[in-house]
Scaffold this motif. Structure first.
Motif, PDB file in Angstrom:
ATOM      1  N   SER A 275       5.169  68.047  39.695  1.00 48.96           N
ATOM      2  CA  SER A 275       6.123  67.086  40.246  1.00 48.96           C
ATOM      3  C   SER A 275       5.475  65.721  40.458  1.00 48.96           C
ATOM      4  O   SER A 275       4.256  65.607  40.599  1.00 48.96           O
ATOM      5  CB  SER A 275       6.686  67.595  41.577  1.00 48.96           C
ATOM      6  OG  SER A 275       7.492  68.742  41.369  1.00 48.96           O
ATOM      7  N   THR A 276       6.311  64.692  40.490  1.00 45.90           N
ATOM      8  CA  THR A 276       5.855  63.320  40.719  1.00 45.90           C
ATOM      9  C   THR A 276       6.600  62.735  41.911  1.00 45.90           C
ATOM     10  O   THR A 276       7.833  62.764  41.948  1.00 45.90           O
ATOM     11  CB  THR A 276       6.105  62.437  39.477  1.00 45.90           C
ATOM     12  OG1 THR A 276       5.376  62.972  38.370  1.00 45.90           O
ATOM     13  CG2 THR A 276       5.662  61.003  39.737  1.00 45.90           C
ATOM     14  N   VAL A 277       5.840  62.248  42.868  1.00 47.24           N
ATOM     15  CA  VAL A 277       6.419  61.532  43.995  1.00 47.24           C
ATOM     16  C   VAL A 277       6.109  60.059  43.783  1.00 47.24           C
ATOM     17  O   VAL A 277       4.943  59.654  43.726  1.00 47.24           O
ATOM     18  CB  VAL A 277       5.837  62.027  45.333  1.00 47.24           C
ATOM     19  CG1 VAL A 277       6.411  61.208  46.494  1.00 47.24           C
ATOM     20  CG2 VAL A 277       6.129  63.514  45.525  1.00 47.24           C
ATOM     21  N   GLY A 278       7.126  59.251  43.640  1.00 43.44           N
ATOM     22  CA  GLY A 278       6.942  57.852  43.292  1.00 43.44           C
ATOM     23  C   GLY A 278       6.276  57.034  44.377  1.00 43.44           C
ATOM     24  O   GLY A 278       6.216  57.421  45.554  1.00 43.44           O
ATOM     25  N   ALA A 279       5.763  55.880  44.012  1.00 42.72           N
ATOM     26  CA  ALA A 279       5.095  54.980  44.949  1.00 42.72           C
ATOM     27  C   ALA A 279       6.036  54.641  46.107  1.00 42.72           C
ATOM     28  O   ALA A 279       7.196  54.265  45.891  1.00 42.72           O
ATOM     29  CB  ALA A 279       4.647  53.714  44.236  1.00 42.72           C
ATOM     30  N   GLY A 280       5.549  54.819  47.330  1.00 45.11           N
ATOM     31  CA  GLY A 280       6.320  54.471  48.513  1.00 45.11           C
ATOM     32  C   GLY A 280       7.416  55.433  48.897  1.00 45.11           C
ATOM     33  O   GLY A 280       8.095  55.231  49.900  1.00 45.11           O
ATOM     34  N   VAL A 281       7.609  56.507  48.137  1.00 46.24           N
ATOM     35  CA  VAL A 281       8.683  57.469  48.432  1.00 46.24           C
ATOM     36  C   VAL A 281       8.273  58.354  49.610  1.00 46.24           C
ATOM     37  O   VAL A 281       7.118  58.773  49.729  1.00 46.24           O
ATOM     38  CB  VAL A 281       8.987  58.328  47.190  1.00 46.24           C
ATOM     39  CG1 VAL A 281       9.944  59.466  47.539  1.00 46.24           C
ATOM     40  CG2 VAL A 281       9.576  57.453  46.093  1.00 46.24           C
ATOM     41  N   HIS A 282       9.233  58.669  50.465  1.00 47.73           N
ATOM     42  CA  HIS A 282       9.005  59.529  51.622  1.00 47.73           C
ATOM     43  C   HIS A 282       9.662  60.885  51.364  1.00 47.73           C
ATOM     44  O   HIS A 282      10.887  60.975  51.250  1.00 47.73           O
ATOM     45  CB  HIS A 282       9.590  58.882  52.884  1.00 47.73           C
ATOM     46  CG  HIS A 282       9.234  59.615  54.146  1.00 47.73           C
ATOM     47  ND1 HIS A 282       9.504  59.127  55.393  1.00 47.73           N
ATOM     48  CD2 HIS A 282       8.626  60.813  54.349  1.00 47.73           C
ATOM     49  CE1 HIS A 282       9.082  59.982  56.314  1.00 47.73           C
ATOM     50  NE2 HIS A 282       8.560  61.015  55.697  1.00 47.73           N
TER      51      HIS A 282
END
Length: 407
Positions: A387-394
């Motif tokens: 999985s990828t959690v994008g920059a700045g995502v909470h």
């Protein structure tokens, strides 16, 4: 006196649904533990160290993930022409509807393979789960079972009473199991079955067939009616009056849910708990060689386990990093377990979470939170494989990201 013939069956289970997204694409016994091990390593190593070398590994779900991990038994010296390690897969066309295909429980599975057990002609049948971390001399279990003249021996341990309702609770008098309650709502004690059993094979087959005659007609096609061991099999054996108990000394942990998985890792952060570091009882695993871990200038590390191939430039506290994990400068990982080759980028934070392998946590992203209740499965944040959690995502406390998700 000749050594008893012992056959061991490791039941690697079904979908492991309680571990949620972590077992969508792998068998639960292939889950990593303490960075460099997998859960299946524990029953295999205990058996090999105990001198048991005739082992069947039964896999019902995502068998390929287990096949790769056990490497035909080679790490445990079980890749041999006679006996050794054999993988059991669900089959069709080998018997009646009640014997073909996927089992509906671990007792149902024993019923389906009873003819193969009889053909192997063991004196003792050991049956083990692959969901637990422990050290056990199973030769001692076999000897105690035979000395007692038991039809079944239940290996027991003691857990806090408030946790006992997740297990089979047993009452023992003079070494004999006299009562058996399967996952009771109000447990009478914390003495529970570890899901390690020794059986008299002839009695086991007799009782399995007896129960099938009683239950099978109402169970529907493809189901023997036996379900899990605690539903019918063990209560029937206990009622026969010749079920013994063997108290397991030392550490034992169930890792069946996210909170228990994290709890077991917290146990081994500062101590080998008499399991991981025993020189003459090694936990053996199949892992590719990796270079040493690197700690770069500015890294902060405390009370953690860091595996080979990791690079740490940020802060890691009370956490486990599996092989190849990268924690960049300014990133923070606390009270978490990260699987292999995951990257936590600069400024990101991961708290009280389990992050599967090959995930990318973007710069300044937030996964989980420091106030999550570590004893609450629903409060543990779990990120699925790749999985990828994008920059700045909470990603909030208790969230679940399915494998391959982009958030």
């Amino acid at each position: 006196m000749p050594r008893s013939r012992v056959l061991a069956i490791i039941q690697a289970g079904g979908a492991g649904s309680r571990m949620d997204v972590l077992t969508r694409e792998r068998a639960k016994p292939a889950l990593p533990f303490a960075g460099v091990f997998q859960l299946v390593d524990f029953p295999l190593s205990n058996l090999a160290n105990s001198g048991v070398n005739h082992i069947w590994l039964s896999v019902q779900f995502h068998a390929s993930s287990m096949e790769e991990q056990v490497a035909n038994g080679r790490p445990w010296d079980l890749d041999r022409n006679h006996e050794g390690l054999r993988l059991l897969m669900p089959e069709q066309g080998t018997g009646s509807l009640d014997e073909d295909g996927f089992a509906t429980g671990n007792a149902d599975e024993l019923y389906r393979i009873r003819d193969r057990v009889q053909a192997a002609r063991p004196d003792v049948l050991l049956v083990l789960s692959a969901d637990h971390v422990y050290r056990a001399d199973l030769d001692d279990v076999v000897r105690a079972h035979l000395d007692a003249g038991a039809e079944c021996t239940v290996v027991t341990t003691e857990v806090p009473v408030e946790q006992a309702s997740d297990h089979a609770v047993v009452r023992v008098e003079d070494g004999r199991v006299v009562d058996f309650a399967y996952k009771p709502e109000d447990p009478a004690s914390g003495v529970v079955a570890t899901e390690i059993f020794a059986y008299d094979p002839a009695v086991l087959v007799e009782v399995l067939e007896e129960l099938h005659r009683e239950l099978g007609a109402d169970a529907g096609p493809g189901d023997s009616g036996l379900g899990d061991f605690g539903e019918h099999l063990l209560p029937r054996l206990v009622a026969r009056g010749r079920t013994a108990a063997f108290a397991l000394p030392g550490y034992w942990r169930d890792l069946g849910t996210p909170s228990k998985f994290l709890a077991a890792h917290r146990d081994v952060l500062l101590d080998d708990v008499g399991v991981l570091g025993v020189e003459d009882w090694p936990i053996i695993t199949h892992q590719p060689q990796r270079p040493p871990a690197r700690f770069l200038d500015g890294a902060v590390l405390s009370d953690s386990l860091v595996s080979p191939g990791c690079t740490v430039a940020g802060t890691v506290r009370s956490s486990v990093l599996s092989p190849g994990v990268v924690v960049e400068a300014g990133a923070e990982v606390v009270d978490s377990v990260l699987f292999a080759d995951t990257v936590v980028r600069a400024g990101a934070s991961v708290h009280r979470s389990i992050v599967d392998m090959r995930c990318d946590i973007g710069a300044d992203a937030v996964v989980g939170g420091p106030d999550a209740d570590l004893d609450d499965d629903d409060a543990i944040t779990v990120v699925g494989r790749g999985s990828t959690v994008g920059a700045g995502v909470h990603v909030g406390v208790g969230s679940r990201l399915e494998p391959g998700t982009s958030a």
